[in-house]
Design a protein around this motif. Structure first.
Motif, PDB file in Angstrom:
ATOM      1  N   ALA A 236       0.836  -1.209   0.000  1.00  0.00           N
ATOM      2  CA  ALA A 236       0.000   0.000   0.000  1.00  0.00           C
ATOM      3  C   ALA A 236       0.870   1.259   0.000  1.00  0.00           C
ATOM      4  N   LEU A 237       1.934   1.267   0.797  1.00  0.00           N
ATOM      5  CA  LEU A 237       2.815   2.434   0.868  1.00  0.00           C
ATOM      6  C   LEU A 237       3.586   2.638  -0.437  1.00  0.00           C
ATOM      7  N   VAL A 238       4.063   1.549  -1.030  1.00  0.00           N
ATOM      8  CA  VAL A 238       4.794   1.659  -2.301  1.00  0.00           C
ATOM      9  C   VAL A 238       3.881   2.187  -3.399  1.00  0.00           C
ATOM     10  N   LEU A 239       2.664   1.663  -3.488  1.00  0.00           N
ATOM     11  CA  LEU A 239       1.721   2.140  -4.501  1.00  0.00           C
ATOM     12  C   LEU A 239       1.361   3.606  -4.279  1.00  0.00           C
ATOM     13  N   ALA A 240       1.204   3.998  -3.015  1.00  0.00           N
ATOM     14  CA  ALA A 240       0.929   5.410  -2.711  1.00  0.00           C
ATOM     15  C   ALA A 240       2.094   6.293  -3.150  1.00  0.00           C
ATOM     16  N   ALA A 241       3.316   5.813  -2.944  1.00  0.00           N
ATOM     17  CA  ALA A 241       4.497   6.568  -3.370  1.00  0.00           C
ATOM     18  C   ALA A 241       4.513   6.756  -4.881  1.00  0.00           C
ATOM     19  N   LEU A 242       4.188   5.698  -5.617  1.00  0.00           N
ATOM     20  CA  LEU A 242       4.186   5.788  -7.075  1.00  0.00           C
ATOM     21  C   LEU A 242       3.091   6.727  -7.570  1.00  0.00           C
ATOM     22  N   LEU A 243       1.917   6.657  -6.964  1.00  0.00           N
ATOM     23  CA  LEU A 243       0.824   7.538  -7.366  1.00  0.00           C
ATOM     24  C   LEU A 243       1.181   8.999  -7.118  1.00  0.00           C
ATOM     25  N   LEU A 244       1.810   9.276  -5.984  1.00  0.00           N
ATOM     26  CA  LEU A 244       2.182  10.646  -5.653  1.00  0.00           C
ATOM     27  C   LEU A 244       3.348  11.135  -6.516  1.00  0.00           C
ATOM     28  N   GLY A 245       4.360  10.290  -6.671  1.00  0.00           N
ATOM     29  CA  GLY A 245       5.564  10.713  -7.377  1.00  0.00           C
ATOM     30  C   GLY A 245       5.399  10.848  -8.875  1.00  0.00           C
ATOM     31  N   THR A 246       4.446  10.107  -9.463  1.00  0.00           N
ATOM     32  CA  THR A 246       4.297  10.129 -10.921  1.00  0.00           C
ATOM     33  C   THR A 246       3.144  11.003 -11.395  1.00  0.00           C
ATOM     34  N   ARG A 247       2.423  11.614 -10.470  1.00  0.00           N
ATOM     35  CA  ARG A 247       1.372  12.524 -10.930  1.00  0.00           C
ATOM     36  C   ARG A 247       2.028  13.766 -11.512  1.00  0.00           C
ATOM     37  N   ARG A 248       1.324  14.425 -12.416  1.00  0.00           N
ATOM     38  CA  ARG A 248       1.919  15.521 -13.180  1.00  0.00           C
ATOM     39  C   ARG A 248       2.507  16.613 -12.286  1.00  0.00           C
ATOM     40  N   GLY A 249       1.807  16.952 -11.221  1.00  0.00           N
ATOM     41  CA  GLY A 249       2.284  18.012 -10.343  1.00  0.00           C
ATOM     42  C   GLY A 249       3.511  17.636  -9.545  1.00  0.00           C
ATOM     43  N   GLY A 250       3.748  16.330  -9.381  1.00  0.00           N
ATOM     44  CA  GLY A 250       4.900  15.902  -8.575  1.00  0.00           C
ATOM     45  C   GLY A 250       6.142  15.630  -9.380  1.00  0.00           C
ATOM     46  N   MET A 251       6.041  15.704 -10.728  1.00  0.00           N
ATOM     47  CA  MET A 251       7.175  15.416 -11.584  1.00  0.00           C
ATOM     48  C   MET A 251       8.104  16.613 -11.688  1.00  0.00           C
ATOM     49  N   PRO A 252       9.409  16.415 -11.522  1.00  0.00           N
ATOM     50  CA  PRO A 252      10.345  17.512 -11.721  1.00  0.00           C
ATOM     51  C   PRO A 252      10.462  17.831 -13.196  1.00  0.00           C
ATOM     52  N   PRO A 253      10.842  19.053 -13.553  1.00  0.00           N
ATOM     53  CA  PRO A 253      10.980  19.395 -14.970  1.00  0.00           C
ATOM     54  C   PRO A 253      12.137  18.647 -15.616  1.00  0.00           C
ATOM     55  N   VAL A 254      11.964  18.296 -16.907  1.00  0.00           N
ATOM     56  CA  VAL A 254      13.007  17.626 -17.671  1.00  0.00           C
ATOM     57  C   VAL A 254      13.625  18.649 -18.601  1.00  0.00           C
ATOM     58  N   ALA A 255      14.950  18.706 -18.593  1.00  0.00           N
ATOM     59  CA  ALA A 255      15.619  19.687 -19.433  1.00  0.00           C
ATOM     60  C   ALA A 255      15.295  19.447 -20.884  1.00  0.00           C
ATOM     61  N   ALA A 256      15.205  20.534 -21.639  1.00  0.00           N
ATOM     62  CA  ALA A 256      14.858  20.394 -23.046  1.00  0.00           C
ATOM     63  C   ALA A 256      15.872  19.591 -23.815  1.00  0.00           C
ATOM     64  N   SER A 257      17.145  19.725 -23.461  1.00  0.00           N
ATOM     65  CA  SER A 257      18.184  18.964 -24.141  1.00  0.00           C
ATOM     66  C   SER A 257      18.032  17.475 -23.916  1.00  0.00           C
TER      67      SER A 257
END
Length: 302
Positions: A275-296
């Motif tokens: 349950a904790l691992v799945l919660a981590a994935l849901l939180l970390g991969t949602r659009r608002g939680g994703m860090p920006p990726v450099a254009a390069s």
């Protein structure tokens, strides 16, 4: 991005399942011989693709060095540290240390790759660490502490796994997943060969049953071919700090495989950890939680 997440998830699920399968194989095949055979089979399967010029694109001397470092840290050093570490320390101590894998990957990604880590990501990493800890620790109620040497070896395995993730993120931006998988398996074979040869000479090759050889073939194709291809494909599009969260799926699938393949008991630790691992994935991969990726990076990812 969802496709990249699916690749990373399936890769780690396959690795976790093969932990249980590896226990079946190691009951009849020595550990270093098993490792060498795994990498040999995978290298032979991937070899034909290396004759295609498009597959070899970007595979220069620098890339080959990076692939060797991936194999050294992620395959060779990780295996040696973990195998010998768990012999010297308690299962509880090893569980605590290995649960830190997502946070160590995130730390290296921040220090080395300069990835931004925001509050949602930090919370996701904490949830993943807690989930892995629950999966590892609640299964081992026995008392007893671990030795300093054993704990340091397990910590070395965690660091080696984190270095593999960081190296693979950087190289996956310029080298094809097929070429990376072939290079890592070939380097893994060369690294384990000196340790495997004495075991091969003393091994009774007719002793293992057909089922053991079938499991070994499955292990090589799934853990050393498909899992690598999926991981490299996914991490070429996802920051290493986010990809590290998916390592939490390893103990999840390993626990489920242990229940269904080895007859192990499903416990509260399994349920809480998953349950904790799945919660981590849901939180970390949602659009608002994703860090920006450099254009390069976005432009070079395959």
């Amino acid at each position: 991005m969802p496709f990249a997440f699916a690749c990373l998830a399936l890769s780690m699920l396959l690795v976790g399942v093969n932990i249980a399968i590896g226990k079946l194989i190691l009951a009849e095949v020595p550990v270093y011989l098993f490792a060498a055979l795994r990498f040999l089979i995978a290298s032979l399967v991937l070899l034909p693709g290396m004759f295609i010029a498009k597959v070899r694109r970007g595979l220069d001397r620098r890339a080959c060095g990076g692939l060797f470092l991936q194999a050294f840290f992620g395959c060779f050093l990780f295996s040696l540290c973990m195998l010998h570490g768990v012999l010297l320390t308690s299962a509880t101590s090893a569980g605590i240390i290995t649960s830190a894998t997502p946070s160590v990957i995130a730390l290296l990604a921040w220090l080395w790759l300069r990835e931004h880590i925001g509050a949602p990501q930090l919370l996701a990493i904490a949830l993943a660490v807690a989930g892995i800890a629950a999966l590892n620790l609640l299964e081992h109620s026995q008392a007893g502490g671990g030795s300093v040497a054993g704990n340091l070896l397990v910590l070395g395995a965690v660091l080696a796994e984190a270095l593999f993730a960081v190296f693979s993120r950087r190289l996956a931006l310029s080298v094809r997943p097929w070429a990376m998988a072939f290079g890592v398996n070939l380097a893994g074979l060369l690294l384990f060969l000196p340790l495997a040869l004495p075991e091969a000479l003393a091994f009774g090759w007719s002793a293992p049953g057909v089922g053991t050889w079938a499991w070994l073939l499955f292990y090589a194709l799934s853990a050393s071919v498909l899992s690598f291809l999926l991981w490299y494909r996914g991490i070429s599009r996802v920051p290493a700090s986010i990809a590290g969260l998916f390592t939490g799926l390893m103990p999840v699938s390993s626990a489920l495989a242990g229940v269904f393949l080895l007859g192990e008991r499903f416990s509260v630790g399994h349920a809480l950890g998953m349950a904790l691992v799945l919660a981590a994935l849901l939180l970390g991969t949602r659009r608002g939680g994703m860090p920006p990726v450099a254009a390069s990076e976005a432009g070079t990812a395959k």
